[in-house]
Write a protein that holds these residues in place. Structure first.
Motif, PDB file in Angstrom:
ATOM      1  N   LEU A  47      43.243  55.009  28.160  1.00  0.00           N
ATOM      2  CA  LEU A  47      44.481  55.148  28.942  1.00  0.00           C
ATOM      3  C   LEU A  47      44.240  54.865  30.418  1.00  0.00           C
ATOM      4  CD1 LEU A  47      47.481  56.332  29.306  1.00  0.00           C
ATOM      5  CD2 LEU A  47      46.364  58.516  29.713  1.00  0.00           C
ATOM      6  N   ALA A  48      45.146  54.107  31.027  1.00  0.00           N
ATOM      7  CA  ALA A  48      45.140  53.937  32.487  1.00  0.00           C
ATOM      8  C   ALA A  48      46.395  54.602  33.026  1.00  0.00           C
ATOM      9  CB  ALA A  48      45.152  52.449  32.844  1.00  0.00           C
ATOM     10  N   VAL A  49      46.232  55.427  34.061  1.00  0.00           N
ATOM     11  CA  VAL A  49      47.393  56.056  34.693  1.00  0.00           C
ATOM     12  C   VAL A  49      47.624  55.378  36.038  1.00  0.00           C
ATOM     13  CG1 VAL A  49      48.341  58.195  35.650  1.00  0.00           C
ATOM     14  CG2 VAL A  49      46.977  58.275  33.549  1.00  0.00           C
ATOM     15  N   LEU A  50      48.819  54.821  36.204  1.00  0.00           N
ATOM     16  CA  LEU A  50      49.182  54.215  37.486  1.00  0.00           C
ATOM     17  C   LEU A  50      50.096  55.194  38.213  1.00  0.00           C
ATOM     18  CD1 LEU A  50      50.108  50.586  36.292  1.00  0.00           C
ATOM     19  CD2 LEU A  50      47.857  51.482  36.885  1.00  0.00           C
ATOM     20  N   ASP A  51      49.666  55.619  39.393  1.00  0.00           N
ATOM     21  CA  ASP A  51      50.420  56.625  40.144  1.00  0.00           C
ATOM     22  C   ASP A  51      51.190  55.939  41.280  1.00  0.00           C
ATOM     23  OD1 ASP A  51      51.220  58.685  41.881  1.00  0.00           O
ATOM     24  OD2 ASP A  51      49.617  59.995  41.136  1.00  0.00           O
ATOM     25  N   LEU A  52      52.496  55.984  41.166  1.00  0.00           N
ATOM     26  CA  LEU A  52      53.340  55.294  42.142  1.00  0.00           C
ATOM     27  C   LEU A  52      53.107  55.779  43.568  1.00  0.00           C
ATOM     28  CD1 LEU A  52      55.368  53.087  41.458  1.00  0.00           C
ATOM     29  CD2 LEU A  52      57.182  54.758  41.668  1.00  0.00           C
ATOM     30  N   LYS A  53      52.894  57.084  43.705  1.00  0.00           N
ATOM     31  CA  LYS A  53      52.686  57.644  45.054  1.00  0.00           C
ATOM     32  C   LYS A  53      51.385  57.124  45.669  1.00  0.00           C
ATOM     33  CE  LYS A  53      53.770  61.994  43.982  1.00  0.00           C
ATOM     34  NZ  LYS A  53      53.963  63.430  44.107  1.00  0.00           N
ATOM     35  N   GLU A  54      50.376  56.895  44.810  1.00  0.00           N
ATOM     36  CA  GLU A  54      49.099  56.365  45.314  1.00  0.00           C
ATOM     37  C   GLU A  54      49.274  54.944  45.840  1.00  0.00           C
ATOM     38  OE1 GLU A  54      45.786  56.563  42.606  1.00  0.00           O
ATOM     39  OE2 GLU A  54      46.141  58.687  42.202  1.00  0.00           O
ATOM     40  N   VAL A  55      50.146  54.187  45.203  1.00  0.00           N
ATOM     41  CA  VAL A  55      50.322  52.783  45.598  1.00  0.00           C
ATOM     42  C   VAL A  55      51.317  52.629  46.738  1.00  0.00           C
ATOM     43  CG1 VAL A  55      50.550  50.462  44.640  1.00  0.00           C
ATOM     44  CG2 VAL A  55      50.389  52.395  43.108  1.00  0.00           C
ATOM     45  N   LEU A  56      52.479  53.268  46.590  1.00  0.00           N
ATOM     46  CA  LEU A  56      53.538  53.056  47.587  1.00  0.00           C
ATOM     47  C   LEU A  56      53.529  54.103  48.694  1.00  0.00           C
ATOM     48  CD1 LEU A  56      56.647  52.183  45.347  1.00  0.00           C
ATOM     49  CD2 LEU A  56      55.056  50.624  46.431  1.00  0.00           C
TER      50      LEU A  56
ATOM     51  N   ARG B  26      43.763  44.670  12.397  1.00  0.00           N
ATOM     52  CA  ARG B  26      42.639  44.171  13.202  1.00  0.00           C
ATOM     53  C   ARG B  26      43.035  43.793  14.641  1.00  0.00           C
ATOM     54  NH1 ARG B  26      39.575  40.015   9.344  1.00  0.00           N
ATOM     55  NH2 ARG B  26      41.608  39.061   9.341  1.00  0.00           N
ATOM     56  N   PHE B  27      43.756  44.685  15.282  1.00  0.00           N
ATOM     57  CA  PHE B  27      43.977  44.480  16.721  1.00  0.00           C
ATOM     58  C   PHE B  27      43.373  45.666  17.467  1.00  0.00           C
ATOM     59  CE2 PHE B  27      47.969  46.529  15.239  1.00  0.00           C
ATOM     60  CZ  PHE B  27      48.040  47.616  16.085  1.00  0.00           C
ATOM     61  N   LYS B  28      43.188  45.480  18.768  1.00  0.00           N
ATOM     62  CA  LYS B  28      42.688  46.574  19.613  1.00  0.00           C
ATOM     63  C   LYS B  28      43.873  47.200  20.341  1.00  0.00           C
ATOM     64  CE  LYS B  28      38.136  44.578  20.389  1.00  0.00           C
ATOM     65  NZ  LYS B  28      37.333  43.815  21.356  1.00  0.00           N
ATOM     66  N   LEU B  29      43.710  48.455  20.712  1.00  0.00           N
ATOM     67  CA  LEU B  29      44.826  49.176  21.317  1.00  0.00           C
ATOM     68  C   LEU B  29      44.389  49.952  22.549  1.00  0.00           C
ATOM     69  CD1 LEU B  29      47.876  49.854  20.735  1.00  0.00           C
ATOM     70  CD2 LEU B  29      47.071  51.869  19.497  1.00  0.00           C
ATOM     71  N   ALA B  30      45.184  49.845  23.607  1.00  0.00           N
ATOM     72  CA  ALA B  30      44.948  50.644  24.816  1.00  0.00           C
ATOM     73  C   ALA B  30      46.320  51.084  25.332  1.00  0.00           C
ATOM     74  CB  ALA B  30      44.234  49.799  25.878  1.00  0.00           C
ATOM     75  N   SER B  31      46.331  52.021  26.272  1.00  0.00           N
ATOM     76  CA  SER B  31      47.628  52.524  26.730  1.00  0.00           C
ATOM     77  C   SER B  31      47.703  52.605  28.254  1.00  0.00           C
ATOM     78  CB  SER B  31      47.913  53.890  26.115  1.00  0.00           C
ATOM     79  OG  SER B  31      46.896  54.807  26.444  1.00  0.00           O
ATOM     80  N   VAL B  32      48.933  52.567  28.751  1.00  0.00           N
ATOM     81  CA  VAL B  32      49.181  52.673  30.202  1.00  0.00           C
ATOM     82  C   VAL B  32      50.314  53.676  30.423  1.00  0.00           C
ATOM     83  CG1 VAL B  32      50.011  51.456  32.257  1.00  0.00           C
ATOM     84  CG2 VAL B  32      48.452  50.299  30.704  1.00  0.00           C
ATOM     85  N   HIS B  33      50.107  54.546  31.405  1.00  0.00           N
ATOM     86  CA  HIS B  33      51.162  55.496  31.781  1.00  0.00           C
ATOM     87  C   HIS B  33      51.464  55.304  33.257  1.00  0.00           C
ATOM     88  CE1 HIS B  33      53.465  59.200  32.206  1.00  0.00           C
ATOM     89  NE2 HIS B  33      52.711  59.506  33.234  1.00  0.00           N
ATOM     90  N   ILE B  34      52.750  55.315  33.610  1.00  0.00           N
ATOM     91  CA  ILE B  34      53.136  55.226  35.025  1.00  0.00           C
ATOM     92  C   ILE B  34      53.675  56.572  35.480  1.00  0.00           C
ATOM     93  CG2 ILE B  34      54.628  54.090  36.718  1.00  0.00           C
ATOM     94  CD1 ILE B  34      54.525  51.611  34.913  1.00  0.00           C
TER      95      ILE B  34
ATOM     96  N   ALA C 226      52.825  51.135  26.236  1.00  0.00           N
ATOM     97  CA  ALA C 226      53.305  51.897  27.395  1.00  0.00           C
ATOM     98  C   ALA C 226      53.652  53.308  26.920  1.00  0.00           C
ATOM     99  CB  ALA C 226      54.540  51.223  27.971  1.00  0.00           C
ATOM    100  N   VAL C 227      53.009  54.295  27.524  1.00  0.00           N
ATOM    101  CA  VAL C 227      53.206  55.680  27.093  1.00  0.00           C
ATOM    102  C   VAL C 227      53.913  56.442  28.215  1.00  0.00           C
ATOM    103  CG1 VAL C 227      52.013  57.787  26.412  1.00  0.00           C
ATOM    104  CG2 VAL C 227      51.161  55.584  25.628  1.00  0.00           C
ATOM    105  N   SER C 228      55.137  56.900  27.927  1.00  0.00           N
ATOM    106  CA  SER C 228      55.925  57.552  28.984  1.00  0.00           C
ATOM    107  C   SER C 228      55.698  59.053  29.041  1.00  0.00           C
ATOM    108  CB  SER C 228      57.411  57.284  28.737  1.00  0.00           C
ATOM    109  OG  SER C 228      57.813  57.959  27.547  1.00  0.00           O
ATOM    110  N   GLY C 229      55.242  59.627  27.919  1.00  0.00           N
ATOM    111  CA  GLY C 229      55.142  61.086  27.823  1.00  0.00           C
ATOM    112  C   GLY C 229      56.190  61.630  26.863  1.00  0.00           C
ATOM    113  N   GLY C 230      57.153  60.776  26.480  1.00  0.00           N
ATOM    114  CA  GLY C 230      58.220  61.189  25.564  1.00  0.00           C
ATOM    115  C   GLY C 230      57.854  60.973  24.099  1.00  0.00           C
TER     116      GLY C 230
END
Lengths: 88, 322
Positions: free
Chosen positions: B109-118, B75-83, B53-57
């Motif tokens: 990276l996947a960006v989840l935008d709260l305004k888009e959802v709610l 030997r793991f894979k890595l991906a990130s999510v930002h809200i 989870a990447v907050s920007g901080g």
């Protein structure tokens, strides 16, 4: 008396240096005078920080706490302690 | 001050370890801490996925960078999510830095935008729910991060919580007579019934070390504070108190946390986990806290399905990038 004042001023000028800091977060700037030969940790202490809670940066370069300050330094001070814990 | 390992210019002096380190040796030192954190507790199998989870901080930037550094070794894979929480004057910069970080680390990276959802931001959600912003923010992030990690197929959800966060959390728990927080400090937990196990790669990395690392690595991060942060809150005061103790007794914080983790703390179950009757995500009640919140802010449960479809779409895109 006059010559004593002039002498004192000249002594102070020789033994003090000027440093400007910009504090992050917030971006507040402060100009300070510190003793010639003062180190980063002295500056951070004079700004009220506990050791290990703020980092000084000069022109993008992180300074260790024992780095000597130079007259005219313009530093950024990053506070390490952040606020809320978010979702723990 | 010179690096104790190579003699180059040091960027940090670790008082508790009596070590001065240059950037490269700080990175090496912290990477070892992260490897230990990943290996500790429930094992992560070969080619399994960690979502960070990447907050920007600074902390999540440091966590993502260090995980990225050790992922081939472990030997793991890595991906990130930002809200994107939509907080004016704050979230825009966080989103920008999260995108820059993902680019710098070549991290999907996947960006989840709260305004888009709610249709509105976290502040408006809190106003409608008549609850504090931080409480609603925490609930939304917890749910959305778990859901996105689950739909991406992750076995662990990594966060940027560091040694200081967790030590302060424990002190707060003691001061408020809450026993459960201490049980939450475990480095990482296994995945149970859709509840993705947590991984805290910075559990033995202090906030100061994470900041020096983020700065000396020139990682993109936003160092401005959330406008809703409470500097008079117990967590903040606990951190100040712990910093004073650390100054007088170098190594205190690490010893305190390690001591806590060694203790056999019985985890008090908040109730048996079952599926939420609305969203099927794990919960201890009939309807989970997220769905109850959605009902309060939207007046119906319809948005829950919309949220799931939105996250499914975003995580499908993310999976294609891994």
């Amino acid at each position: 008396m006059l010559s004593l004042n002039v002498g004192l001023r000249s002594y102070m000028e020789e033994t003090r240096i000027k440093v400007e800091v910009k504090v992050k977060p917030g971006g507040a700037t402060r100009s300070l005078e510190v003793k010639k030969g003062a180190k980063v940790k002295d500056l951070l202490k004079s700004l009220g920080y506990t050791l290990g809670t703020a980092v000084a940066v000069r022109e993008g370069e992180v300074l260790s706490e024992d780095e000597a300050l130079v007259d005219g330094d313009r530093l950024e001070v990053y506070e390490a302690i952040s606020g809320g814990l978010g979702e723990v | 001050m010179k690096c104790s390992r190579c003699g180059l210019k040091a960027v940090i002096y670790l008082r508790y370890a009596r070590l001065a380190l240059c950037h490269l040796h700080l990175e090496e030192y912290l990477a070892k801490r992260v490897v230990d954190a990943v290996k500790h507790g429930a094992p992560i199998g070969k080619d399994q996925l960690i979502v960070v989870a990447v907050s920007g901080g600074k902390d999540s930037a440091a966590a993502a960078s260090l995980l990225s550094l050790v992922k081939d070794q472990l030997r793991f894979k890595l991906a990130s999510v930002h809200i994107d929480l939509g907080i004016p004057g704050y979230s825009e910069e966080n989103r920008k830095t999260a995108l820059l970080l993902a680019e710098k680390l070549s991290l999907p990276l996947a960006v989840l935008d709260l305004k888009e959802v709610l249709g509105f931001n976290v502040v408006e959600a809190a106003r409608r729910a008549k609850r504090p912003v931080c409480s609603v923010c925490g609930l939304l992030k917890r749910y959305l991060l778990n859901l996105s990690a689950s739909l991406t197929g992750a076995t662990r959800l990594a966060t940027g919580h560091n040694l200081d966060d967790l030590a302060a959390y424990a002190v707060k728990g003691f001061l408020t007579h809450e026993e459960t927080p201490i049980s939450k400090l475990i480095g990482h937990t296994g995945t149970v019934d859709g509840l993705i196990g947590r991984l805290r790669p910075l559990i033995e990395v202090g906030e100061y070390e994470a900041l020096v690392y983020a700065l000396s690595s020139k990682l993109p991060f936003n160092h401005e504070e959330c406008p809703y942060v409470n500097r008079r809150g117990l967590e903040f005061r606990a951190k100040e108190f712990l910093a004073l103790l650390e100054e007088e007794r170098p190594g205190f914080k690490l010893a305190f946390l390690r001591g806590l983790l060694k203790k056999k703390v019985e985890v008090k179950a908040e109730g048996e986990l079952r599926k939420c009757s609305m969203c099927s995500m794990p919960t201890s009640s009939e309807v989970c806290a997220f769905c109850r919140l959605i009902y309060r802010v939207k007046g119906s449960y319809d948005t829950v399905e919309k949220v799931h479809k939105y996250v499914e779409e975003k995580t499908r895109e993310l999976r294609s990038l891994i």
